[in-house]
Design an enzyme around this catalytic site. Structure first.
Site, PDB file in Angstrom:
ATOM      1  N   SER A 127       0.810  -1.223   0.000  1.00  0.00           N
ATOM      2  CA  SER A 127       0.000   0.000   0.000  1.00  0.00           C
ATOM      3  C   SER A 127       0.841   1.269   0.000  1.00  0.00           C
ATOM      4  O   SER A 127       0.315   2.352  -0.230  1.00  0.00           O
ATOM      5  CB  SER A 127      -0.949   0.018   1.203  1.00  0.00           C
ATOM      6  OG  SER A 127      -0.241   0.270   2.395  1.00  0.00           O
ATOM      7  N   LYS A 165       1.292   4.242   7.279  1.00  0.00           N
ATOM      8  CA  LYS A 165       0.553   5.114   6.371  1.00  0.00           C
ATOM      9  C   LYS A 165       0.999   6.569   6.560  1.00  0.00           C
ATOM     10  O   LYS A 165       1.610   6.921   7.561  1.00  0.00           O
ATOM     11  CB  LYS A 165      -0.966   5.034   6.656  1.00  0.00           C
ATOM     12  CG  LYS A 165      -1.599   3.674   6.391  1.00  0.00           C
ATOM     13  CD  LYS A 165      -1.679   3.347   4.924  1.00  0.00           C
ATOM     14  CE  LYS A 165      -2.440   2.035   4.694  1.00  0.00           C
ATOM     15  NZ  LYS A 165      -1.718   0.856   5.222  1.00  0.00           N
TER      16      LYS A 165
END
Length: 207
Positions: A127, A165
């Protein structure tokens, strides 16, 4: 450097006292701390100076200090960082602490600089691929509980899961954990449901 256990103990105490007080102990203070005679401490100190483990400035009180070339056994190697588990760069995974280490000396030459309260995680998932963070990479993180918008963080969710993230705080009060891959949707989380564990400061990759 061949030191006896007693010499090593004295050397460690001198270092610790200098760190705590900002100055070196006297011979008598060392003797009192260690429960030995002043003569015994003096003999050990002279031996340490001859071996190059201790440095003393002539005619100056409280000038004993550990040689910068000496690394005591309890000092962390500058290239050996704790590998505390894996971090999801996809869906969050359960945060598990493993008792392993990643030694950067085996990867980089010359060795890197001293760690700044750092830890290492192995990446799982893709991701963060657009930030050049790939599955199997190691991310070096600095321990922190706060981060600026746009920084890549290790975020611990209240479910006990952790993820890597980019962090953004939105005007509505929520936290957005943004992936760097169009195939993944951002995570919108209430601020009391997420804790910052660290900030990304480096990526290590082997081929």
């Amino acid at each position: 450097m061949n030191l006896t256990p007693k010499q090593l103990h004295i050397l460690t105490r001198i270092r610790d006292i200098r760190l705590a007080r900002g100055y070196s102990p006297t011979m008598q203070e060392l003797a009192d701390e260690l429960g030995v005679s002043k003569v015994t401490v003096f003999e050990h100190v002279e031996a340490l100076i001859k071996k190059g483990a201790l440095v003393r400035q002539p005619n100056k009180a409280r000038s004993l200090e550990v040689s910068p070339e000496v690394e005591l056994p309890d000092e962390t190697r500058s290239t050996r960082l704790p590998l505390v588990g894996s971090i999801a760069a996809g869906s969050p995974i359960e945060a598990v602490e493993d008792r392993e280490h990643l030694d950067l000396e085996t990867i980089f030459t010359p060795p890197g600089t001293s760690p700044r309260n750092t830890f290492v995680l192995r990446v799982r998932g893709d991701s963060m691929i657009d930030e050049q963070i790939r599955d199997g990479d190691y991310v070096v993180c600095e321990k922190a509980s706060q981060a600026r918008n746009g920084q890549t963080v290790v975020a611990l969710l209240d479910t006990g899961e952790a993820t890597l993230k980019k962090l953004y705080r939105e005007k509505d009060g929520r936290v957005r954990l943004q992936p760097a891959n169009e195939a993944y949707e951002p995570m919108w989380i209430e601020p009391d449901r997420v804790q910052i564990q660290g900030i990304l400061i480096g990526v290590v990759r082997t081929y």
